[in-house]
Design a protein around this motif. Structure first.
Motif, short mmCIF file in Angstrom:
data_model
loop_
_atom_site.label_atom_id
_atom_site.label_comp_id
_atom_site.label_asym_id
_atom_site.label_seq_id
_atom_site.Cartn_x
_atom_site.Cartn_y
_atom_site.Cartn_z
N SER A 132 0.81 -1.22 0.00
CA SER A 132 0.00 0.00 0.00
C SER A 132 0.85 1.27 0.00
CB SER A 132 -0.95 0.01 1.20
OG SER A 132 -0.23 0.22 2.42
N VAL A 133 2.10 1.15 0.48
CA VAL A 133 2.98 2.32 0.48
C VAL A 133 4.12 2.15 -0.53
CG1 VAL A 133 2.42 3.01 2.84
CG2 VAL A 133 4.30 1.39 2.45
N GLY A 134 3.97 1.18 -1.44
CA GLY A 134 4.92 1.02 -2.53
C GLY A 134 6.25 0.40 -2.17
N LEU A 135 6.30 -0.39 -1.09
CA LEU A 135 7.57 -0.97 -0.65
C LEU A 135 7.77 -2.41 -1.11
CD1 LEU A 135 7.87 0.42 3.01
CD2 LEU A 135 9.13 1.15 0.96
N ASN A 136 6.92 -2.90 -2.00
CA ASN A 136 7.08 -4.26 -2.49
C ASN A 136 7.96 -4.36 -3.73
OD1 ASN A 136 4.88 -2.88 -3.71
ND2 ASN A 136 4.15 -4.80 -4.60
N GLU A 137 8.38 -3.25 -4.27
CA GLU A 137 9.28 -3.25 -5.43
C GLU A 137 10.74 -3.25 -4.96
OE1 GLU A 137 8.17 -3.59 -8.43
OE2 GLU A 137 6.06 -3.44 -7.85
N ASN A 138 11.62 -3.88 -5.76
CA ASN A 138 13.04 -3.95 -5.44
C ASN A 138 13.26 -4.43 -4.02
OD1 ASN A 138 15.82 -3.65 -6.01
ND2 ASN A 138 15.87 -1.65 -4.99
N SER A 139 12.59 -5.52 -3.67
CA SER A 139 12.63 -6.00 -2.29
C SER A 139 12.52 -7.52 -2.26
CB SER A 139 11.51 -5.37 -1.47
OG SER A 139 10.25 -5.69 -2.02
N ARG A 140 12.86 -8.09 -1.12
CA ARG A 140 12.73 -9.51 -0.86
C ARG A 140 12.02 -9.68 0.48
NH1 ARG A 140 18.93 -9.64 -2.58
NH2 ARG A 140 18.59 -9.55 -4.83
N ILE A 141 11.20 -10.73 0.57
CA ILE A 141 10.44 -10.97 1.78
C ILE A 141 10.81 -12.34 2.34
CG2 ILE A 141 8.45 -11.97 0.55
CD1 ILE A 141 7.80 -9.53 3.31
N VAL A 142 11.12 -12.40 3.62
CA VAL A 142 11.50 -13.65 4.27
C VAL A 142 10.37 -14.08 5.19
CG1 VAL A 142 13.23 -14.86 5.65
CG2 VAL A 142 13.91 -12.91 4.22
N LEU A 143 9.86 -15.31 4.97
CA LEU A 143 8.75 -15.84 5.75
C LEU A 143 9.26 -16.96 6.64
CD1 LEU A 143 6.02 -16.08 2.95
CD2 LEU A 143 6.49 -14.16 4.48
N GLU A 144 9.01 -16.82 7.94
CA GLU A 144 9.36 -17.86 8.90
C GLU A 144 8.27 -18.91 8.94
OE1 GLU A 144 11.39 -19.13 11.08
OE2 GLU A 144 13.11 -17.78 10.94
N LYS A 145 8.62 -20.11 9.39
CA LYS A 145 7.62 -21.14 9.62
C LYS A 145 6.92 -20.84 10.95
CE LYS A 145 10.03 -24.67 12.27
NZ LYS A 145 9.09 -24.74 13.39
N PRO A 146 5.72 -21.36 11.16
CA PRO A 146 4.95 -22.22 10.25
C PRO A 146 4.17 -21.38 9.25
CG PRO A 146 3.76 -21.97 12.29
CD PRO A 146 5.04 -21.21 12.46
N LEU A 147 4.17 -21.82 8.02
CA LEU A 147 3.43 -21.11 6.98
C LEU A 147 2.09 -21.82 6.80
CD1 LEU A 147 4.15 -18.62 5.27
CD2 LEU A 147 4.48 -20.16 3.36
N GLY A 148 1.16 -21.51 7.67
CA GLY A 148 -0.14 -22.13 7.62
C GLY A 148 -0.28 -23.26 8.61
N TYR A 149 -1.50 -23.75 8.71
CA TYR A 149 -1.88 -24.80 9.64
C TYR A 149 -2.12 -26.12 8.91
CZ TYR A 149 -4.46 -26.89 13.57
OH TYR A 149 -4.88 -27.70 14.60
#
Length: 487
Positions: A132-149
């Protein structure tokens, strides 16, 4: 592992336990080593319970410093590391606060890394607020576990995050893949001609993969009671280790080549018939016991745990892989809390010789085995039989030992340090791709569903033991036993 790339590492959950024990210590070690992090790289911590940067630095000194550098803290390096750290106070439940983060990051060169060291319920809201504030460009996202149930909830998170970040921007972290012996397993298999001809059903009798913990649920009782060992450890860590052990040689070590081969293993896992789950899967829950001379309570009396909880703290499961290399070879996976020791290891039991003139001991399965220890001490041992000194042809088990801390003078890199550097440098090979994750969930779901509908209590085991007797009986049906039972 060096980088000249500028970066901004944004740490959501900047005051959480994971940040304190793993992430910030790993970043400090990379900083202290010199040359691994660009001088211009910055760390931006995000939290809502800290007033300002000065207060956050005080918090880091108090809570993070005790977890860094086993050989002591280099005060000069620590001071310059703190200079990298900035702080933004944000309420993650208020998307409007993300304008504060956008303003703080404005004008910075290089890649942005967003590390979500938060509960999975916040993954999607954080990603949407970043977009929503335009920070998803030129970026990487790290997701920790658990990813879902389960598979459905995992897909829902992946779908939502995938609408905001491309797959090559998403780093699903499994820290076991960053451990030095796991990397050396790849080197052992694909860098040496010695093992590859033996790494197949004709020569391997069985394989065991164990991740055992002495600790209980600690302060995570509420989380763990809604998760359990199958979701917490088997669906991710253990199946990822299995895929590394069983994969075919990739044509190169680039990210998709490695992950393609892991995926083929996960898709080749023999589906479990719900009617057979009682034969191939054991679930247990620890009761009160004694570990290293200290009494420990039962799981059901731990803080945050329901007194009548049926959540499993132990799982042992037999896995089969339906392909030409591994058909008929049982893989035994095991994990549990409040067990007799803290150990993570992979045991490859080779078949006995077909005929021996040297006595019955040479015909024993497991006389030749490879033991890859991941923790606490990282070693690789190859066991074989040798003649004992003296009269007669008496054989004894001996081992060739690769202890990394003795062989390599330079210090080993901790798993999180390696993985964080890989994120900053854009290397995806050691991170879990979405299709891998889906295949793992798809395989464990019949077990989850059967345990939920059967509503039978887990088998009890005393804290400080190796789990329910049924786990040993499962291996005995195949003429083998867990490594510690043989020793």
């Amino acid at each position: 592992m060096q980088t000249d790339s500028s970066f901004t590492f944004v740490l959501f959950g900047g005051t959480g336990d994971l940040s304190m024990r793993k992430i910030l210590p790993a970043l400090y070690e990379a900083h202290r080593a010199g040359g691994m992090l660009a001088d211009s790289g910055k760390i931006v911590a995000v939290a809502r319970h800290i007033a300002d940067r000065a207060a956050y630095i005080d918090w880091v000194n108090e809570h993070v410093k005790p977890h860094v550098s086993k050989n002591g803290v280099d005060e000069t390096a620590w001071a310059s590391f703190l200079d990298r750290i900035e702080f933004v106070k944000i309420d993650l439940g208020n998307p409007e606060d993300f304008t504060l983060l956008r303003d703080a990051l404005s004008g910075r060169a290089g890649i942005r890394v967003f590390y979500l060291a938060t509960g999975p319920s916040l993954f999607v809201p954080i990603c949407r607020a970043l977009a929503s504030v335009g920070l998803n460009e030129n970026s990487r996202i790290v997701l920790e576990k658990p990813l879902g149930y389960d598979l459905k909830s995992s897909n829902a998170i992946n779908d939502a995050v995938g609408e905001i970040f491309a797959e090559e921007q998403i780093y699903r972290i499994d820290h076991y893949l960053g451990k030095e012996p796991v990397q050396n397993l790849l080197a052992l298999r694909f860098g040496n001609v010695l093992f590859e001809p033996l790494w197949r059903r004709e020569w391997v009798e069985s394989i065991q993969i164990t991740i055992a913990e002495e600790l209980g649920v600690e302060a995570r009782g509420d989380f763990y009671d809604n998760t359990g060992a199958l979701r917490d450890m088997v669906q991710n860590h253990l199946l990822q280790l299995l895929s590394i052990v069983a994969m075919e040689p990739p044509h190169s070590m680039d990210s998709d080549s490695v992950r393609d081969e892991k995926l083929r293993v996960l898709r080749a896992l023999k589906p479990i018939d719900p009617r057979d789950i009682g034969k191939v899967a054991v679930r247990g829950q620890y009761h009160a016991g004694v570990i290293r001379g200290s009494a420990v309570p039962a799981y059901a009396t731990e803080p945050g745990v329901k007194p009548d909880s049926n959540t499993e703290t132990f799982v042992a499961v037999k896995v089969e892989i339906e392909n030409w290399r591994w058909a008929g070879v049982p893989f035994f996976l095991r994990t549990g809390k409040r067990l007799a020791d803290r150990v993570a290891e992979i045991v490859v039991n080779f078949r006995a010789v077909p005929h021996s003139a040297l006595g019955a001991s040479a015909l024993r399965g497991g006389a030749n085995r490879l033991v890859i220890r991941l923790q606490p001490n990282e070693t690789i041992r190859l066991y074989c039989l040798a003649k004992q000194p003296g009269e007669g042809m008496n054989l004894a088990s001996v081992h060739l030992d690769l202890a990394f801390d003795r062989f390599f003078r330079e210090g080993q890199m901790e798993a999180y340090q390696r993985l964080l550097l890989d994120v900053i440098n854009g290397r995806l090979a050691l991170f879990v791709r979405r299709d891998e994750q889906e295949a793992a969930w798809r395989w464990v779901e019949p077990i989850l569903n059967e345990w939920a509908t059967a509503n039978k209590p887990p088998k009890p085991y005393a804290a400080g033991t190796w789990g329910p007797a049924a786990a040993s009986a499962m291996l005995a049906q195949h003429g083998t036993c867990w490594l510690e039972e043989e020793n």
